[in-house]
Design an enzyme around this catalytic site. Structure first.
Site, short mmCIF file in Angstrom:
data_model
loop_
_atom_site.label_atom_id
_atom_site.label_comp_id
_atom_site.label_asym_id
_atom_site.label_seq_id
_atom_site.Cartn_x
_atom_site.Cartn_y
_atom_site.Cartn_z
N LYS A 42 -4.26 -5.01 -9.66
CA LYS A 42 -2.86 -4.84 -8.88
C LYS A 42 -1.77 -5.32 -9.94
CE LYS A 42 -5.09 -5.84 -4.38
NZ LYS A 42 -6.19 -5.03 -4.57
N TYR A 88 0.99 -1.17 -0.11
CA TYR A 88 -0.24 -0.07 -0.03
C TYR A 88 1.02 1.28 0.00
CZ TYR A 88 -3.76 -3.06 1.38
OH TYR A 88 -4.69 -4.00 1.42
N HIS A 145 -6.65 1.06 -2.09
CA HIS A 145 -6.41 -0.22 -2.38
C HIS A 145 -5.01 -0.64 -2.59
CE1 HIS A 145 -10.76 -1.62 -2.56
NE2 HIS A 145 -11.02 -0.79 -3.17
#
Length: 489
Positions: free
Chosen positions: A441, A384, A392
């Site tokens: 991601k 993070y 997120h």
């Protein structure tokens, strides 16, 4: 001199002008959306990135003599009243091979200053006490678990409402086709029957706009559902289309679930939170005492980083009587990285699971990233930028040991062992990369180069944790799923 009439009017009588957004919502027939409650000031709560007490210095400007004076005053203030460095306490549980923090002050400090650990009764943030108080009617507001549950429940209800609306439109289309065929206006073998006029006046073969659905439109339809008469909903016979299979346009089969017809939507705003009946009615005016049964559970990497890297934590043994020093804790955590735990420290290897994972954890923490467990997405860590309450995770990390040193390829036995330790199939890599692409991601494959065995001098200095960790090297490789349709020249 006459005074301004507007200045003598009471403040409460002056109504604020309605916003254009509220006026447009009333003109469209939709009820105005209620303002959301203010969020906590996360920037102030999580303003410290690590559980450390620092004394920042003012900027030094060479051409400004006053800046030199401010720096000298800052140093004098530091030596006169230096900031106190608080050390928190925890204990190591050998049954679960994890570290637990039970002090409420330490729990809040470790979570708010670096997002360390996880509540054993919560999803992430230790919020069991707030949820229990709300369940008993002692506390207002919503916790993160309550917001997530309400959001999922609303999304589930909106999808069912959207399926109901689609079912009604399909039934209207089938009735219109049957009426048109009975009147002879459309041939029986026509594959594009005329459709009834829609709300915006579209007719014929044009697809009506009511067939384009989204969660936003379903939410609007749900809010307007109370304005329609209940007789229209009762006119539909749910059992007619549940057991039947309808053919649309000569080839598409649609079957509806009984949940769509039998689902009753109840507004969540009417939900009542009743107090716990176990509470005494005579003590309704007094706040009952509620013991916090939740503690903070730290992973082995987080605990050792707080002990060795920051010096902000001291860990006791199972009996909670003796503090475990950092070198002994390092050997203990390496033993418990195996299952079952190894009893002798001499049986440890240079590619222990703990030392490999801690090298990566220490590497990214030293670079300023917030490192959390990635077991939810099938990876080792999540990175993070600021913390899970702000955004997120941006990157997902997979840790793989690397045996590039010539020592590991000298004999056939070492080569087989190295190949077995770092073997990963392309199917596994494709699956992990696909999961990270779905959750937006970036996948980072982190290779940790394992050094050769220690020499005699280094083996005698085994308690020097820094000298041992300095021999490991970390290499990152960022992977991205290749989509041919999007990466064409």
């Amino acid at each position: 001199m006459a005074s301004d009439p507007s200045s003598i009017l009471p403040t409460a009588s002056v109504a604020p002008a309605p916003s254009p957004k509220a006026e447009s919502s009333r003109d469209n027939g939709r009820p105005a959306r209620q303002p959301r409650p203010p969020k906590p000031n996360y920037k102030h709560i999580y303003r410290f990135p690590l559980p450390l007490s620092v004394h920042p210095l003012p900027p030094l400007i060479p051409h400004n003599p006053l800046s030199i004076v401010s720096v000298i005053l800052s140093y004098m203030t530091f030596f006169i009243s230096s900031p106190s460095h608080e050390v928190y306490s925890a204990y190591f549980d050998s049954n679960t091979s994890s570290v637990h923090v039970t002090d409420e002050k330490a729990v809040r400090a470790l979570w708010e200053m670096g997002f360390f650990g996880k509540g054993n009764l919560s999803r992430s943030e230790p919020s069991w006490l707030e949820r229990e108080k709300k369940r008993r009617g002692l506390l207002g507001g919503n916790t993160s678990e309550d917001l997530t549950s309400a959001r999922r429940s609303e999304r589930r209800g909106l999808k069912l409402e959207r399926a109901r609306t689609e079912r009604k439109i399909i039934e209207e289309r089938l009735k219109a086709e049957a009426a048109a065929r009975a009147n002879g206006a459309v041939p029986l073998d026509s594959s594009s029957p005329s459709l009834p006029p829609s709300e915006n006046g579209a007719t014929g073969n044009t697809t009506p706009s009511t067939e384009k659905f989204s969660l936003r439109k379903a939410r609007q339809g749900k809010s307007l559902g109370s304005q329609h008469s209940e007789g229209q909903d009762q006119g539909y016979n749910a059992s007619d289309s549940v057991s039947e299979t309808k053919m649309i346009n000569g080839g598409k089969t649609v079957r509806f679930s009984p949940v769509v017809q039998e689902k009753e939507f109840v507004s969540e705003s009417t939900t009542l939170h009743l107090p716990d009946p176990s509470l005494n009615e005579n003590d309704a005016g007094e706040e009952p005492s509620l013991k916090n049964e939740e503690h903070l559970q730290l992973s082995n990497e987080e605990a050792f980083f707080l002990v060795y890297g920051l010096g902000a934590l001291q860990i006791f043994d199972d009996k909670r009587s003796t503090v475990i020093p950092a070198p002994s804790l390092f050997s203990l955590l390496r033993q418990h990285s195996y299952f079952p735990p190894r009893e002798s420290p001499t049986a440890l290897e240079l590619d222990d699971p703990f030392i490999i994972s801690y090298a990566v954890y220490h590497h990214f923490r030293s670079l300023g990233w917030i490192v959390r467990s990635g077991v939810k997405f099938g990876v080792d860590y999540l990175l993070y930028n600021r913390g899970p309450v702000f955004s997120h995770a941006e990157f997902a990390v997979v840790v793989i040991p690397s045996y590039d040193n010539p020592y590991w390829s000298e004999t056939e036995e070492r080569r087989d062992r190295s190949a077995r330790k770092q073997a990963r199939s392309w199917w596994w890599l494709h699956c992990v990369n696909r999961v990270q692409a779905q959750v937006k991601k970036s996948l980072v494959v982190c290779y940790v180069e394992v050094p050769p065995p220690l020499s005699d001098a280094q083996a005698n200095a085994e308690h020097d944790v820094g000298a041992l960790l300095a021999q490991y090297r970390v290499r990152e490789i960022s992977l991205r799923r290749w989509v041919p349709n999007r990466t064409r020249d």
